[in-house]
Design an enzyme around this catalytic site. Structure first.
Site, short mmCIF file in Angstrom:
data_model
loop_
_atom_site.label_atom_id
_atom_site.label_comp_id
_atom_site.label_asym_id
_atom_site.label_seq_id
_atom_site.Cartn_x
_atom_site.Cartn_y
_atom_site.Cartn_z
N HIS A 77 1.16 -0.85 0.26
CA HIS A 77 0.02 0.13 0.23
C HIS A 77 1.16 1.40 -0.15
CE1 HIS A 77 -2.88 3.23 1.43
NE2 HIS A 77 -1.99 3.48 2.45
N ASP A 106 7.28 21.96 -25.89
CA ASP A 106 7.24 20.56 -25.47
C ASP A 106 8.38 20.41 -24.11
OD1 ASP A 106 7.08 18.16 -24.82
OD2 ASP A 106 5.85 17.98 -27.21
N TRP A 142 7.03 -0.20 4.28
CA TRP A 142 7.56 0.47 2.46
C TRP A 142 8.95 0.81 2.56
CZ3 TRP A 142 8.37 5.47 1.51
CH2 TRP A 142 8.28 5.85 2.41
N SER A 169 12.99 6.16 -13.17
CA SER A 169 12.30 7.26 -13.86
C SER A 169 12.13 9.17 -13.50
CB SER A 169 11.09 6.28 -14.31
OG SER A 169 9.99 7.31 -14.08
N SER A 170 12.39 8.91 -12.11
CA SER A 170 12.17 10.12 -11.58
C SER A 170 13.18 10.93 -11.81
CB SER A 170 11.81 9.39 -9.85
OG SER A 170 10.79 9.24 -10.28
N HIS A 253 12.80 12.25 4.13
CA HIS A 253 12.69 13.05 4.40
C HIS A 253 12.21 14.27 2.84
CE1 HIS A 253 10.30 15.71 6.83
NE2 HIS A 253 10.79 16.84 6.16
N GLU A 255 11.88 12.71 0.08
CA GLU A 255 10.59 12.93 -0.19
C GLU A 255 9.22 13.59 -0.25
OE1 GLU A 255 10.07 10.50 -2.78
OE2 GLU A 255 8.32 10.13 -3.14
N TYR A 257 8.48 15.86 1.11
CA TYR A 257 8.35 17.09 0.16
C TYR A 257 8.44 17.36 -1.24
CZ TYR A 257 8.80 19.05 5.06
OH TYR A 257 7.93 19.59 5.74
N SER A 268 -1.33 26.80 -5.09
CA SER A 268 -1.19 28.41 -4.80
C SER A 268 -1.91 29.14 -6.96
CB SER A 268 0.28 28.36 -5.37
OG SER A 268 0.99 28.22 -3.67
N HIS A 302 14.18 12.84 12.83
CA HIS A 302 13.51 12.80 13.64
C HIS A 302 12.53 11.93 13.16
CE1 HIS A 302 11.04 15.43 10.09
NE2 HIS A 302 11.31 14.08 9.58
N HIS A 303 12.96 10.14 12.03
CA HIS A 303 12.16 9.72 11.82
C HIS A 303 12.88 8.46 12.58
CE1 HIS A 303 9.58 11.08 8.05
NE2 HIS A 303 10.15 11.19 8.26
N THR A 328 6.47 27.60 6.12
CA THR A 328 5.29 25.95 5.97
C THR A 328 3.84 27.43 6.09
OG1 THR A 328 6.13 24.32 6.12
CG2 THR A 328 3.96 24.39 5.84
N LYS A 331 3.20 29.68 3.63
CA LYS A 331 2.57 30.02 2.91
C LYS A 331 1.33 29.14 3.15
CE LYS A 331 5.48 27.20 0.04
NZ LYS A 331 4.88 27.27 -1.31
N ARG A 450 0.89 0.80 14.74
CA ARG A 450 0.47 0.34 13.83
C ARG A 450 1.56 -0.89 12.74
NH1 ARG A 450 5.20 4.25 10.60
NH2 ARG A 450 4.32 3.65 8.88
#
Ligand code: CU1
Length: 526
Positions: A77, A106, A142, A169-170, A253, A255, A257, A268, A302-303, A328, A331, A450
């Site tokens: 998932h 293009d 994951w 790809s990315s 982390h 990722e 963002y 925006s 922090h993880h 943040t 924003k 979890r």
């Protein structure tokens, strides 16, 4: 064959049609469409896994799946939603919108663009088919943590290779986007005149180029540990499993963002259009985006507060994480200030955008809660964290994707979507989203872990509620599917300038608040 058009004169044959058109396309709009459909299919696939998870958790005890299969569901998932649904959707938006927004014909590398996309189904098939190999899919989450990930069958290797392919790809997509934005802007389109969506994607593309190789590197180290006798993460051989977490979250982390900055960009674009005012604080939006991106590199641990680290490190990562709340907050302030005294209307894209601002901000605040080290040590690996990141990724990234789809569908298809269906989709999604994820805060604070298929009786009520919300939310997404198909097939013809041109560049450079005459008064959609 007779050359029948300009394409044929260049290539000696006509445009390929049917399936070959899509396989061979180098057109940024076609490729954007492919990305978006791929992402939607992955959203449904990842959603089905989530519904299986929620079905099992409807009641305590084991009813539907085995504990092993449950863990496989949570792993896949996560991987499918992050790499298959959210990221490709954002790249799809970039393909459609970036060239048009900067006046380029293009993307810079159209053939590489094609290749970037067609790697995705390969990776997705590898990932999903790992359910069917001996031993089943990866079950370690994951995040692929060793030592668990060093054990297990071929599915772990398939996951590693899928991540490699997704990473290629990315990276190619990101190179394409950076090159397009830096080299192919129309004359006069200076960097500080670019629409915010383009800015957020420019910064996101740099994040991708910086961290995808880190992810590829660390999963390669897993692979060599598994098969080629290295001991990077194998404690028995002198390796360090915690080192994997450091490297993984140095990717992981930023990722977050990568998944949220393009969402900020979409929001925006939309809020000024429906407030009929230019974006408040354009320059501060750009600097806030860049600040968030830079800060995202120095908060990874922090993880990992429960892995054991010096107090000085705990303090550093706590304060650095809290610092991200500042840009943040800038924003969120700017979005609200843009709406302030605007002549607002509430068509579906705006509803999703406002839903984003309200609900994503809840996710931001619970992020601050998680950042406080002593609190995090209590709630690590509980449902509080699950609630937190779903407020960020579902009512954040996914809501922005929905908002952007409704906002730009008229431009893409030439047809107006059905506003009634759109609004129904928004309200049902929003109600069920909160029924699904809000109770998880309480479950987490009460200590429910979890990634566990069974739980103590005390958690039963909130879990039943969450499962009802999950099925409601899942089914609501079929309304989106119906709405999109109806819009592609026909419907009211879109106006030449959708949203009365309120989404166009003229809004970018007016001062805010704008001069009186620049307000577009009548609401756009009947
Ligand atoms: Cu993080």
């Amino acid at each position: 064959m007779e050359a029948t058009n300009a394409y044929a004169q260049d290539h000696g044959h006509d445009h390929p049609t049917g399936l070959m058109r899509w396989i061979t396309t180098t057109n940024h709009k076609d490729i954007g469409t492919l990305y978006l459909w791929f992402s939607f299919i992955m959203l449904l696939a990842g959603g089905c896994l989530a519904l299986l998870i929620r079905a099992e958790l409807f009641q305590p005890g084991l009813q539907i799946v085995t504990p092993e299969f449950f863990n496989q569901l949570t792993t896949l998932h996560g991987l499918i939603m992050v790499f298959g649904a959210i990221m490709p959707a954002m790249v799809g938006f970039a393909n459609w919108q970036v060239p048009m927004m900067i006046g380029a014909p293009d993307m810079a590398f159209p053939r590489m663009n094609n290749w970037s996309f067609w790697l995705l189904p390969v990776a997705a098939i590898m990932l999903v088919s790992s359910f069917f190999v001996p031993g089943g899919a990866s079950a370690g989450g994951w995040t692929m943590y060793p030592p668990l990930f060093l054990q297990g069958g071929i599915s772990n290797d398939m996951t590693i290779f899928a991540v490699h392919i997704l990473g290629i790809s990315s990276i190619m997509g990101a190179i394409n986007i950076v090159t397009t934005i830096l080299n192919m802007r129309a004359p006069g389109m200076t960097l500080m005149k670019m629409p915010l969506f383009v800015w957020t994607w420019l910064i996101t593309a740099y994040l991708l180029i910086a961290v995808m190789p880190v992810l590829a590197g660390t999963v390669t180290m897993l692979l060599t540990d598994r098969h080629f006798g290295t001991n990077f993460f194998n404690a028995a051989g002198g390796g360090d499993p915690v080192m994997f977490q450091h490297i993984f979250w140095f990717f992981g982390h930023p990722e977050v963002y990568i998944m949220i900055l393009p969402a900020f960009g979409i929001i925006s674009q939309i809020i000024p259009a429906f407030a009929r005012k230019p974006l408040f604080g354009y320059a501060s939006m750009v600097y806030a985006t860049a600040s968030i991106a830079i800060l995202s590199f120095i908060v990874w641990a922090h993880h990992m507060f429960t892995t054991g680290m010096p107090t000085s490190a705990q303090l550093f990562f706590m304060y650095a994480t809290m610092l991200i709340a500042v840009p943040t907050g800038v924003k969120v302030f700017n979005w609200v200030a843009t709406m302030w005294r605007g002549s607002m209307t509430f068509e579906t894209p705006m509803l999703f955008a406002i839903g984003f601002v309200c609900l994503f901000t809840i996710g931001g605040f619970t992020g601050l809660v998680c950042a406080i080290t002593p609190v995090d040590i209590q709630i690590q690996d509980t449902y509080y964290v699950v609630a937190h990141f779903h407020y960020v990724l579902v009512s954040g990234s996914l809501y922005a994707i929905f908002a952007g789809v409704y906002f730009w569908l008229p431009k893409w298809t030439g047809h107006m979507y059905n506003e009634k269906l759109g609004k129904l989709h928004f309200w049902l999604s929003t109600i069920f989203f909160n029924v699904l994820f809000f109770p998880m805060h309480f479950l987490g604070l009460a200590g429910m872990p979890r990634r566990i298929p069974d739980y103590a009786l005390q958690f039963a009520d909130f879990n039943a509620l969450a499962t009802v919300g999950a099925f409601g939310f899942g089914l609501s997404q079929l309304i989106l599917l119906v709405g999109v198909i109806k819009c592609i097939k026909g419907g009211e013809k879109a106006a030449g300038r959708t949203w009365e041109g309120a989404d166009s560049l003229e809004w970018t450079h007016l001062p805010s608040p704008p001069p009186y005459h620049s307000f577009v008064t009548p609401p756009v959609v009947k």
